[in-house]
Write a protein that holds these residues in place. Sequence first.
Motif, PDB file in Angstrom:
ATOM      1  N   VAL A 297     -17.348   3.955  13.156  1.00  0.00           N
ATOM      2  CA  VAL A 297     -17.590   5.048  14.198  1.00  0.00           C
ATOM      3  C   VAL A 297     -18.290   4.482  15.128  1.00  0.00           C
ATOM      4  O   VAL A 297     -19.200   3.593  15.365  1.00  0.00           O
ATOM      5  CB  VAL A 297     -18.621   6.153  13.447  1.00  0.00           C
ATOM      6  N   SER A 298     -17.837   4.717  16.273  1.00  0.00           N
ATOM      7  CA  SER A 298     -18.385   4.317  17.590  1.00  0.00           C
ATOM      8  C   SER A 298     -18.105   5.388  18.435  1.00  0.00           C
ATOM      9  O   SER A 298     -17.065   6.135  18.552  1.00  0.00           O
ATOM     10  CB  SER A 298     -17.789   3.200  18.357  1.00  0.00           C
ATOM     11  N   HIS A 299     -19.163   5.844  19.336  1.00  0.00           N
ATOM     12  CA  HIS A 299     -18.856   6.969  20.490  1.00  0.00           C
ATOM     13  C   HIS A 299     -19.679   6.791  21.640  1.00  0.00           C
ATOM     14  O   HIS A 299     -20.887   5.829  21.583  1.00  0.00           O
ATOM     15  CB  HIS A 299     -19.063   8.430  19.773  1.00  0.00           C
ATOM     16  N   ALA A 300     -19.468   7.477  22.585  1.00  0.00           N
ATOM     17  CA  ALA A 300     -20.126   7.407  24.063  1.00  0.00           C
ATOM     18  C   ALA A 300     -21.570   7.898  23.511  1.00  0.00           C
ATOM     19  O   ALA A 300     -21.756   8.975  22.855  1.00  0.00           O
ATOM     20  CB  ALA A 300     -19.565   8.237  24.876  1.00  0.00           C
ATOM     21  N   TRP A 301     -22.594   7.291  24.198  1.00  0.00           N
ATOM     22  CA  TRP A 301     -23.746   7.904  24.160  1.00  0.00           C
ATOM     23  C   TRP A 301     -23.991   9.193  25.026  1.00  0.00           C
ATOM     24  O   TRP A 301     -23.696   9.321  26.147  1.00  0.00           O
ATOM     25  CB  TRP A 301     -24.896   6.606  24.725  1.00  0.00           C
ATOM     26  N   CYS A 302     -24.968  10.070  24.312  1.00  0.00           N
ATOM     27  CA  CYS A 302     -24.990  11.377  25.169  1.00  0.00           C
ATOM     28  C   CYS A 302     -26.192  11.217  26.108  1.00  0.00           C
ATOM     29  O   CYS A 302     -26.149  12.086  27.001  1.00  0.00           O
ATOM     30  CB  CYS A 302     -25.408  12.468  23.938  1.00  0.00           C
ATOM     31  N   THR A 303     -26.894  10.320  25.849  1.00  0.00           N
ATOM     32  CA  THR A 303     -28.020  10.215  26.838  1.00  0.00           C
ATOM     33  C   THR A 303     -28.259   8.359  27.312  1.00  0.00           C
ATOM     34  O   THR A 303     -27.697   7.804  26.324  1.00  0.00           O
ATOM     35  CB  THR A 303     -29.435  10.677  26.595  1.00  0.00           C
ATOM     36  N   PRO A 304     -28.838   8.043  28.226  1.00  0.00           N
ATOM     37  CA  PRO A 304     -29.041   6.650  28.404  1.00  0.00           C
ATOM     38  C   PRO A 304     -30.019   5.748  27.447  1.00  0.00           C
ATOM     39  O   PRO A 304     -29.882   4.922  27.232  1.00  0.00           O
ATOM     40  CB  PRO A 304     -29.807   6.495  29.694  1.00  0.00           C
ATOM     41  N   HIS A 305     -30.821   6.751  26.673  1.00  0.00           N
ATOM     42  CA  HIS A 305     -31.741   6.244  25.686  1.00  0.00           C
ATOM     43  C   HIS A 305     -31.377   6.634  24.006  1.00  0.00           C
ATOM     44  O   HIS A 305     -31.756   6.000  23.347  1.00  0.00           O
ATOM     45  CB  HIS A 305     -33.154   6.797  25.944  1.00  0.00           C
ATOM     46  N   HIS A 306     -30.365   7.243  23.951  1.00  0.00           N
ATOM     47  CA  HIS A 306     -29.994   7.585  22.197  1.00  0.00           C
ATOM     48  C   HIS A 306     -28.532   8.204  22.644  1.00  0.00           C
ATOM     49  O   HIS A 306     -28.368   8.914  23.362  1.00  0.00           O
ATOM     50  CB  HIS A 306     -31.144   8.605  21.852  1.00  0.00           C
ATOM     51  N   PRO A 307     -27.752   7.652  21.533  1.00  0.00           N
ATOM     52  CA  PRO A 307     -26.322   8.015  21.568  1.00  0.00           C
ATOM     53  C   PRO A 307     -26.175   9.448  21.105  1.00  0.00           C
ATOM     54  O   PRO A 307     -25.362  10.120  21.266  1.00  0.00           O
ATOM     55  CB  PRO A 307     -25.742   7.266  20.435  1.00  0.00           C
ATOM     56  N   ASP A 308     -27.160  10.093  20.284  1.00  0.00           N
ATOM     57  CA  ASP A 308     -27.037  11.587  19.714  1.00  0.00           C
ATOM     58  C   ASP A 308     -28.323  12.090  19.424  1.00  0.00           C
ATOM     59  O   ASP A 308     -28.867  12.324  18.339  1.00  0.00           O
ATOM     60  CB  ASP A 308     -26.322  11.262  18.396  1.00  0.00           C
ATOM     61  N   PRO A 309     -29.096  12.303  20.768  1.00  0.00           N
ATOM     62  CA  PRO A 309     -30.450  12.977  20.308  1.00  0.00           C
ATOM     63  C   PRO A 309     -30.606  14.253  19.638  1.00  0.00           C
ATOM     64  O   PRO A 309     -31.556  14.428  19.114  1.00  0.00           O
ATOM     65  CB  PRO A 309     -31.018  13.016  21.624  1.00  0.00           C
ATOM     66  N   ASP A 310     -29.446  15.034  19.622  1.00  0.00           N
ATOM     67  CA  ASP A 310     -29.463  16.302  18.901  1.00  0.00           C
ATOM     68  C   ASP A 310     -28.859  16.271  17.628  1.00  0.00           C
ATOM     69  O   ASP A 310     -29.072  17.311  16.762  1.00  0.00           O
ATOM     70  CB  ASP A 310     -28.921  17.314  19.999  1.00  0.00           C
ATOM     71  N   GLY A 311     -28.217  15.103  17.124  1.00  0.00           N
ATOM     72  CA  GLY A 311     -27.538  15.125  15.815  1.00  0.00           C
ATOM     73  C   GLY A 311     -26.318  15.898  16.003  1.00  0.00           C
ATOM     74  O   GLY A 311     -25.700  15.777  14.792  1.00  0.00           O
ATOM     75  N   GLU A 312     -25.586  16.187  16.792  1.00  0.00           N
ATOM     76  CA  GLU A 312     -24.355  16.773  17.047  1.00  0.00           C
ATOM     77  C   GLU A 312     -23.289  16.096  16.529  1.00  0.00           C
ATOM     78  O   GLU A 312     -22.431  16.403  15.809  1.00  0.00           O
ATOM     79  CB  GLU A 312     -24.336  17.303  18.459  1.00  0.00           C
ATOM     80  N   SER A 313     -23.256  14.715  17.041  1.00  0.00           N
ATOM     81  CA  SER A 313     -22.103  13.759  16.672  1.00  0.00           C
ATOM     82  C   SER A 313     -22.418  13.576  15.081  1.00  0.00           C
ATOM     83  O   SER A 313     -21.356  13.436  14.414  1.00  0.00           O
ATOM     84  CB  SER A 313     -22.176  12.678  17.325  1.00  0.00           C
ATOM     85  N   LEU A 314     -23.515  13.402  14.493  1.00  0.00           N
ATOM     86  CA  LEU A 314     -23.780  12.827  13.281  1.00  0.00           C
ATOM     87  C   LEU A 314     -23.130  14.083  12.289  1.00  0.00           C
ATOM     88  O   LEU A 314     -22.710  13.921  11.481  1.00  0.00           O
ATOM     89  CB  LEU A 314     -25.388  12.745  13.046  1.00  0.00           C
ATOM     90  N   ARG A 315     -23.470  15.490  12.674  1.00  0.00           N
ATOM     91  CA  ARG A 315     -23.131  16.671  11.898  1.00  0.00           C
ATOM     92  C   ARG A 315     -21.527  16.647  11.807  1.00  0.00           C
ATOM     93  O   ARG A 315     -21.113  16.897  11.059  1.00  0.00           O
ATOM     94  CB  ARG A 315     -23.631  17.800  12.533  1.00  0.00           C
ATOM     95  N   ALA A 316     -20.881  16.251  12.993  1.00  0.00           N
ATOM     96  CA  ALA A 316     -19.291  16.134  13.137  1.00  0.00           C
ATOM     97  C   ALA A 316     -18.760  15.058  12.145  1.00  0.00           C
ATOM     98  O   ALA A 316     -17.849  15.220  11.416  1.00  0.00           O
ATOM     99  CB  ALA A 316     -18.906  16.193  14.554  1.00  0.00           C
ATOM    100  N   LEU A 317     -19.689  13.973  12.170  1.00  0.00           N
ATOM    101  CA  LEU A 317     -19.324  12.894  11.160  1.00  0.00           C
ATOM    102  C   LEU A 317     -19.218  13.311   9.952  1.00  0.00           C
ATOM    103  O   LEU A 317     -18.590  13.009   8.946  1.00  0.00           O
ATOM    104  CB  LEU A 317     -20.026  11.578  11.413  1.00  0.00           C
ATOM    105  N   ALA A 318     -20.582  13.780   9.407  1.00  0.00           N
ATOM    106  CA  ALA A 318     -20.767  14.446   8.320  1.00  0.00           C
ATOM    107  C   ALA A 318     -19.634  15.443   7.737  1.00  0.00           C
ATOM    108  O   ALA A 318     -19.278  15.080   6.546  1.00  0.00           O
ATOM    109  CB  ALA A 318     -22.117  15.061   8.021  1.00  0.00           C
ATOM    110  N   ARG A 319     -19.203  16.239   8.499  1.00  0.00           N
ATOM    111  CA  ARG A 319     -18.041  17.154   8.071  1.00  0.00           C
ATOM    112  C   ARG A 319     -16.837  16.222   7.816  1.00  0.00           C
ATOM    113  O   ARG A 319     -16.122  16.601   6.459  1.00  0.00           O
ATOM    114  CB  ARG A 319     -17.885  18.246   9.181  1.00  0.00           C
ATOM    115  N   THR A 320     -16.810  15.342   8.485  1.00  0.00           N
ATOM    116  CA  THR A 320     -15.493  14.378   8.261  1.00  0.00           C
ATOM    117  C   THR A 320     -15.704  13.893   6.861  1.00  0.00           C
ATOM    118  O   THR A 320     -14.725  13.481   6.152  1.00  0.00           O
ATOM    119  CB  THR A 320     -14.966  13.368   9.525  1.00  0.00           C
ATOM    120  N   LEU A 321     -16.859  13.213   6.819  1.00  0.00           N
ATOM    121  CA  LEU A 321     -17.063  12.282   5.415  1.00  0.00           C
ATOM    122  C   LEU A 321     -16.949  13.378   4.262  1.00  0.00           C
ATOM    123  O   LEU A 321     -16.429  12.866   3.305  1.00  0.00           O
ATOM    124  CB  LEU A 321     -18.395  11.574   5.795  1.00  0.00           C
ATOM    125  N   LYS A 322     -17.355  14.540   4.469  1.00  0.00           N
ATOM    126  CA  LYS A 322     -17.229  15.528   3.323  1.00  0.00           C
ATOM    127  C   LYS A 322     -15.966  15.545   2.951  1.00  0.00           C
ATOM    128  O   LYS A 322     -15.588  15.788   1.770  1.00  0.00           O
ATOM    129  CB  LYS A 322     -18.017  16.640   3.568  1.00  0.00           C
TER     130      LYS A 322
END
Length: 134
Positions: free
Chosen positions: A83-108
Amino acid sequence: MGGCCEKSRGTAAVRVGWDELGGAELEPVLLSGAIALLDAHWLIRLAGAGGVPHPRQCLPPEAFLSADEVATSAIRGLPIVCVSHAWCTPHHPDPDGESLRALARTLKLLEAQSSQHCSPCRHAVFYDFCSLHQ
């Protein structure tokens, strides 16, 4: 990306599967500590708890799978998701966990499909922000 071990296969067969699929080429990098593979189950739990990804050096040991744990899951394919994706902000790739939740759905979904072949299924995840030192 691939499936996981079949219940009827022994440790030697797992090792042969890992080697035949190129896992032996990954092993030195995993053993060196240059990269660390995350446990898909751990990521799913993190997302379910509303968490966000953190840099590797901030993650607990249970977030990761060892090279041996990954190798023992390699009968039907290398059980590694990258997994690699564009960062949502300059300081953190996923500060709200939105991409993580999408990844988790795929992993499930992946785990559900793989569970038809073995139990329990283990998948490793290379998630650049969490697998590499920042």
